[in-house]
Design a protein around this motif. Structure first.
Motif, PDB file in Angstrom:
ATOM      1  N   ARG A   1       0.579  -1.121  -0.111  1.00 63.06           N
ATOM      2  CA  ARG A   1       0.215   0.064   0.052  1.00 63.06           C
ATOM      3  C   ARG A   1       0.815   0.953  -0.079  1.00 63.06           C
ATOM      4  O   ARG A   1       1.879   1.132   0.153  1.00 63.06           O
ATOM      5  CB  ARG A   1      -0.826  -0.107   1.218  1.00 63.06           C
ATOM      6  N   ASN A   2       0.027   2.328  -0.091  1.00 62.91           N
ATOM      7  CA  ASN A   2       0.806   3.670   0.250  1.00 62.91           C
ATOM      8  C   ASN A   2       1.582   3.599   1.421  1.00 62.91           C
ATOM      9  O   ASN A   2       0.896   3.162   2.393  1.00 62.91           O
ATOM     10  CB  ASN A   2       0.004   4.919   0.330  1.00 62.91           C
TER      11      ASN A   2
ATOM     12  N   HIS B   1       0.831  -0.020  -8.870  1.00 68.09           N
ATOM     13  CA  HIS B   1      -0.547  -0.422  -8.142  1.00 68.09           C
ATOM     14  C   HIS B   1      -1.196  -1.379  -9.240  1.00 68.09           C
ATOM     15  O   HIS B   1      -2.237  -1.766  -8.768  1.00 68.09           O
ATOM     16  CB  HIS B   1      -1.197   0.861  -7.792  1.00 68.09           C
TER      17      HIS B   1
ATOM     18  N   VAL C   1      -1.448  12.438   4.623  1.00 67.23           N
ATOM     19  CA  VAL C   1      -0.409  12.308   3.604  1.00 67.23           C
ATOM     20  C   VAL C   1       0.102  13.687   3.190  1.00 67.23           C
ATOM     21  O   VAL C   1      -0.469  14.641   3.195  1.00 67.23           O
ATOM     22  CB  VAL C   1      -1.154  11.659   2.442  1.00 67.23           C
TER      23      VAL C   1
ATOM     24  N   GLY D   1      -7.993   6.852  -5.462  1.00 67.52           N
ATOM     25  CA  GLY D   1      -6.906   7.468  -5.203  1.00 67.52           C
ATOM     26  C   GLY D   1      -7.088   9.105  -5.595  1.00 67.52           C
ATOM     27  O   GLY D   1      -8.435   9.615  -5.856  1.00 67.52           O
TER      28      GLY D   1
ATOM     29  N   LEU E   1      -1.558   9.684  -5.788  1.00 69.50           N
ATOM     30  CA  LEU E   1      -1.661   8.569  -4.832  1.00 69.50           C
ATOM     31  C   LEU E   1      -2.681   7.670  -5.165  1.00 69.50           C
ATOM     32  O   LEU E   1      -3.880   8.120  -5.548  1.00 69.50           O
ATOM     33  CB  LEU E   1      -1.566   9.045  -3.478  1.00 69.50           C
TER      34      LEU E   1
ATOM     35  N   ASP F   1      -3.669   4.532  -3.637  1.00 72.42           N
ATOM     36  CA  ASP F   1      -4.215   3.318  -2.732  1.00 72.42           C
ATOM     37  C   ASP F   1      -4.658   4.170  -1.436  1.00 72.42           C
ATOM     38  O   ASP F   1      -4.123   3.604  -0.577  1.00 72.42           O
ATOM     39  CB  ASP F   1      -3.057   2.706  -2.505  1.00 72.42           C
TER      40      ASP F   1
END
Length: 428
Positions: free
Chosen positions: A80-81, A224, A273, A365, A377, A379
């Motif tokens: 994952r991120n 991904h 994030v 995302g 991004l 995920d």
């Protein structure tokens, strides 16, 4: 070298970052630094017991990671991120040093991480090909020999003598990929560049990476898109929160990843994030967590920024569980100016109406751009879709035969026609 040779050996690798929690000015002049040092020093002399007020926190992006990669392996890295994938690639590409553990690499590594980081915006395409080649350790003759191939692959002939700062992001990426892939590295490290190109170019990249692998060179690929990983890789490494979970056969790894990562991944409230220095996505959530096909999905985004910033681009991206992009909410098309001011939360609530997805797992995302960054991004949020059982008079097809969308339709006309009109026309 024999095919069984180990080209990369990683032992007990760890990478620690120190995160400072203090308000920080973007530009600090030297005199300010000196003034602050003097202030804290005089403070310390007057009150020797006072602690300097700067809380820091350790963050281990990778911890105790060990694995081996053999020559000619095409390895996908899944996670994952925030699992540590990019950090691992940066260490493999020698962009950053590990905090602990050791890593040995045989051969020349060409890496495509932050796409085109080796490019100089003021230089032309032609100059950048030579510059990048030199950075990757090639001689002038070697670059000359490959030059035409690179240009043809990247489809930038017309713009060879234009500074790359005038290139569209697509051209930029194509050129960066073409350079790295044609410079015959023993090891090619690729991070999600393929998300940027169009479908045609993605196909070309995958083809090129397959060729590189077939020539017995090693490819390490983070994406991904599980379908791309399945197509390209013969082995996969799964990371989660900086730890290596397992290394092994691709389809087994993908199966485990899709089935084990759902739990506890409700919404992005806990882990914020950070985009660049200043911009923070504090929340990204989708409700309901389990959507009945055809109903509304409510999405909340909450941003904050240390500096005044304007988002020139903001889009939500919808992915299948295999990482295939299936939809976009392009927020540029609304008339809203996304201006974010310091000290103020910027909230956006979006309702996706009538989301007729086939039942299954989906991900959301985000893509955004401001003065400093363009970042995607993939995920961030999961949700599931179940079918509205009241509308099915028949059992639905099995999921793998149903694509993504349940399409709305009306039947406008049905008639039976006399076959005699069609004499002599046998079509199959």
């Amino acid at each position: 070298p024999k095919m069984s040779d180990t080209v990369i050996r990683v032992e007990n690798l760890g990478k620690k970052y120190i995160i400072g929690h203090q308000k920080q000015e973007r530009y600090t002049a030297l005199r300010d630094v000196i003034a602050n040092q003097v202030k804290s020093l005089s403070n310390l002399i007057q009150n020797p017991k006072s602690k300097i007020q700067n809380s820091t926190e350790e963050f281990w992006a990778l911890k105790d990671v060990s694995f081996e990669i053999k020559q000619g392996d095409r390895v996908g890295i899944i996670g994952r991120n925030g699992a540590g994938k990019s950090t691992l690639l940066k260490i493999l590409s020698r962009i950053t040093e590990p905090t602990e553990g050791r890593i040995s690499i045989k051969g020349r590594v060409a890496s495509l991480l932050e796409v085109g980081t080796g490019f100089h915006p003021e230089l032309t395409g032609r100059e950048n090909i030579y510059l990048n080649g030199a950075i990757l350790g090639m001689g002038k003759a070697e670059i000359k020999r490959k030059f035409d191939e690179i240009v043809a692959f990247a489809e930038v002939e017309k713009f060879l003598d234009t500074p790359v700062k005038r290139y569209s992001s697509g051209m930029y990426v194509r050129l960066a990929f073409a350079v790295a892939a044609h410079l015959e590295p023993e090891i090619l490290v690729v991070d999600e560049v393929l998300a940027v190109g169009d479908a045609q170019f993605q196909k070309k990249c995958l083809g090129k990476m397959e060729d590189v692998g077939r020539e017995g060179r090693t490819v390490i690929f983070v994406s991904h898109n599980m379908t791309a990983i399945q197509t390209l890789c013969n082995e996969a490494i799964s990371l989660d929160k900086g730890k290596l979970i397992r290394q092994g056969e691709v389809s087994q790894q993908i199966y485990n990843y899709l089935n084990n990562t759902k739990t506890g991944k409700e919404n992005l409230n806990k882990n914020r994030v950070k985009f660049g220095e200043n911009l923070i996505l504090n929340e990204f959530s989708a409700k309901p967590q389990t959507l009945i096909s055809g109903k509304k999905l409510n999405i909340t985004l909450r941003f904050s920024s240390l500096q005044k910033t304007y988002l020139s681009d903001l889009s939500l991206l919808l992915y299948s569980s295999m990482g295939i992009r299936i939809g976009i909410v392009d927020l540029r098309s609304s008339d809203i100016q996304h201006l974010i001011l310091p000290e103020v939360y910027y909230n956006i609530n979006i309702v996706i109406k009538n989301l007729k997805l086939v039942e299954g797992e989906y991900r959301l995302g985000i893509f955004l751009a401001n003065e400093d960054i363009r970042k995607e991004l993939l995920d961030l949020v999961d949700f599931s879709v179940i079918s509205d059982s009241s509308i099915y008079k028949v059992a639905p097809y099995p999921r793998e035969h149903r694509g993504f969308l349940e399409l709305d339709f009306d039947i406008t006309d049905i008639e039976s026609q006399d076959k005699s009109e069609y004499k002599g026309k046998v079509l199959f």
